[in-house]
Design an enzyme around this catalytic site. Structure first.
Site, PDB file in Angstrom:
ATOM      1  N   GLY A  24      12.556  14.636  25.252  1.00  0.00           N
ATOM      2  CA  GLY A  24      12.037  13.650  24.309  1.00  0.00           C
ATOM      3  C   GLY A  24      13.078  12.729  23.708  1.00  0.00           C
ATOM      4  O   GLY A  24      12.728  11.775  23.012  1.00  0.00           O
ATOM      5  N   GLU A  25      14.369  12.991  23.945  1.00  0.00           N
ATOM      6  CA  GLU A  25      15.404  12.106  23.407  1.00  0.00           C
ATOM      7  C   GLU A  25      15.341  10.737  24.075  1.00  0.00           C
ATOM      8  O   GLU A  25      15.028  10.627  25.260  1.00  0.00           O
ATOM      9  CB  GLU A  25      16.789  12.718  23.616  1.00  0.00           C
ATOM     10  CG  GLU A  25      17.062  13.911  22.724  1.00  0.00           C
ATOM     11  CD  GLU A  25      18.481  14.417  22.878  1.00  0.00           C
ATOM     12  OE1 GLU A  25      19.285  13.773  23.594  1.00  0.00           O
ATOM     13  OE2 GLU A  25      18.793  15.471  22.291  1.00  0.00           O
ATOM     14  N   LYS A  61     -14.529   0.112  -6.695  1.00  0.00           N
ATOM     15  CA  LYS A  61     -15.031   1.402  -6.213  1.00  0.00           C
ATOM     16  C   LYS A  61     -14.433   2.532  -7.036  1.00  0.00           C
ATOM     17  O   LYS A  61     -13.276   2.453  -7.458  1.00  0.00           O
ATOM     18  CB  LYS A  61     -14.743   1.585  -4.723  1.00  0.00           C
ATOM     19  CG  LYS A  61     -13.288   1.518  -4.354  1.00  0.00           C
ATOM     20  CD  LYS A  61     -13.077   1.652  -2.870  1.00  0.00           C
ATOM     21  CE  LYS A  61     -11.586   1.666  -2.590  1.00  0.00           C
ATOM     22  NZ  LYS A  61     -11.244   1.729  -1.203  1.00  0.00           N
ATOM     23  N   ASP A 106      -8.164  -7.705   4.309  1.00  0.00           N
ATOM     24  CA  ASP A 106      -7.257  -6.608   3.973  1.00  0.00           C
ATOM     25  C   ASP A 106      -5.986  -6.780   4.793  1.00  0.00           C
ATOM     26  O   ASP A 106      -5.948  -7.581   5.726  1.00  0.00           O
ATOM     27  CB  ASP A 106      -7.921  -5.260   4.272  1.00  0.00           C
ATOM     28  CG  ASP A 106      -7.502  -4.176   3.274  1.00  0.00           C
ATOM     29  OD1 ASP A 106      -6.459  -4.354   2.621  1.00  0.00           O
ATOM     30  OD2 ASP A 106      -8.215  -3.165   3.166  1.00  0.00           O
ATOM     31  N   GLN A 122       3.431   4.444   1.682  1.00  0.00           N
ATOM     32  CA  GLN A 122       4.059   5.341   0.710  1.00  0.00           C
ATOM     33  C   GLN A 122       5.198   4.577   0.035  1.00  0.00           C
ATOM     34  O   GLN A 122       6.360   4.717   0.379  1.00  0.00           O
ATOM     35  CB  GLN A 122       4.575   6.605   1.405  1.00  0.00           C
ATOM     36  CG  GLN A 122       3.460   7.427   2.061  1.00  0.00           C
ATOM     37  CD  GLN A 122       4.017   8.628   2.807  1.00  0.00           C
ATOM     38  OE1 GLN A 122       4.516   9.569   2.220  1.00  0.00           O
ATOM     39  NE2 GLN A 122       3.929   8.583   4.130  1.00  0.00           N
ATOM     40  N   ASP A 130      -7.140   1.034   8.891  1.00  0.00           N
ATOM     41  CA  ASP A 130      -6.720   2.255   9.575  1.00  0.00           C
ATOM     42  C   ASP A 130      -7.946   2.992  10.112  1.00  0.00           C
ATOM     43  O   ASP A 130      -8.378   2.757  11.231  1.00  0.00           O
ATOM     44  CB  ASP A 130      -5.892   3.117   8.628  1.00  0.00           C
ATOM     45  CG  ASP A 130      -5.239   4.305   9.333  1.00  0.00           C
ATOM     46  OD1 ASP A 130      -5.534   4.529  10.529  1.00  0.00           O
ATOM     47  OD2 ASP A 130      -4.437   5.010   8.702  1.00  0.00           O
ATOM     48  N   THR A 131      -8.559   3.846   9.317  1.00  0.00           N
ATOM     49  CA  THR A 131      -9.751   4.565   9.788  1.00  0.00           C
ATOM     50  C   THR A 131     -11.025   3.762   9.569  1.00  0.00           C
ATOM     51  O   THR A 131     -12.102   4.181   9.994  1.00  0.00           O
ATOM     52  CB  THR A 131      -9.893   5.915   9.062  1.00  0.00           C
ATOM     53  OG1 THR A 131     -10.018   5.671   7.654  1.00  0.00           O
ATOM     54  CG2 THR A 131      -8.683   6.800   9.322  1.00  0.00           C
TER      55      THR A 131
END
Length: 317
Positions: free
Chosen positions: A44-45, A198, A224, A103, A228-229
């Protein structure tokens, strides 16, 4: 045919996240993409090899940190290290979609601020500048101690809706945090704005949506930065129809569209979802309801202005 850009010191490279967008940006500027290979070892590197000289050049690396986010983030960090060791004059990271941006503060105790961590990683690796598009929160720019050019897609999205010549438009923000974005589009379309307020009365109880503004009999455009979902945007669209909107369009800059997003959009009251190509849409996500606009001319023009030390902000006047 696009004329060739005259300054050979501008070098453009693409990693794996969005090669088609990189090709379109290169075509707009009139310079070929630089030659590099990105390979993965069996464990995976990541191995990156730059296959041409970039000594003394101003290098622009195009890489969104979209899914798989960690893979694409490591690719760009390793590429920065390779460019630094190959004596590039400047290393400019073009990140149309800046991952980990949601975040951006401590909302609860003992939480990380990953938007700042990613900024620190890019700087520590050796980036001299970051060029990005519609950060989730504009204040993320303050996490960098290097120049950052923050481009905006609201003009591109607004022009698309203006060309449709829709009548009785109201631009709606799906939450309080997006009011500034909605206001910018509303000003361009000379339309009023609405806000969806909301709240969740108590845990595990469905959200109650109150609509601020007059949407009765109007064509609503939800805007927006990220979908995402698609839970918020589809609930908002359905609420607008239930409260008297004639039809609902939606738009965003970054189509993350993970998990149940496509199914939710397909089954929602949204007539058309307009997105940009900051994130590559695989064929299974490219449903009939989705229209994708290219940000390549916007980014290409910004890169030329950065390279020639001209104003970037005038792009949005």
């Amino acid at each position: 045919m696009t004329s060739r850009y005259k300054d050979p010191s501008l070098k453009l490279f693409s990693l794996n996240s969005n090669h088609k967008l990189a090709e379109d940006i290169a075509a707009h500027i009139g310079t070929p993409l630089g030659k590099c290979s990105v390979n993965t070892f069996s464990d995976g590197e990541i191995q990156i090899n730059i296959e041409e000289s970039i000594r003394g050049c101003d290098v622009y690396v195009i890489q969104s940190t979209s899914a798989p986010v960690n893979q694409h983030l490591m690719e760009v960090l390793i590429m920065i290290d390779a460019l630094k060791r190959a004596s590039a004059r400047s290393i400019n990271i073009v990140m149309p979609y800046y991952g980990y941006a949601r975040q951006d503060r401590k909302a609860r105790s003992r939480e990380p601020i990953t938007a700042k961590l990613v900024a620190d990683l890019l700087e520590t690796a050796g980036a001299d500048r970051v060029i990005t598009l519609d950060l989730h929160a504009p204040q993320i720019q303050a996490f960098f101690d290097i120049p950052i050019d923050h481009l905006q897609a609201v003009g591109l999205l607004s022009d698309y809706f203006a060309s449709k010549q829709l009548e009785d438009i109201v631009v709606v923000s799906p939450d309080h945090g997006g009011v500034t974005r909605a206001r910018k589009m509303a000003d361009r379309l000379k339309a009023p704005i609405g806000i969806i307020d909301k709240r969740r009365p108590r845990p595990n109880v469905a959200e109650v949506m109150n609509i601020v503004g007059n949407i009765e009999g109007r064509t609503a455009i939800l805007i927006d930065d990220i979908i995402d979902t698609a839970g918020t945007i589809t609930l908002a669209a359905n609420a607008l129809i239930e409260n008297g909107a004639k039809e609902v369009y939606a738009c965003c800059t970054h189509p993350v569209l993970s998990g149940p997003a496509i199914e939710r959009i397909d089954n929602s009251a949204i007539k058309e979802l307009v997105v940009t190509n900051t994130i590559t849409l695989p064929s299974e996500k490219n449903i009939e309801k989705i229209t994708q606009l290219s940000v390549a001319p916007l980014i290409g023009e910004a890169l030329i202005r950065v390279h020639e030390q001209q104003s970037v902000s005038s792009l949005f006047d």
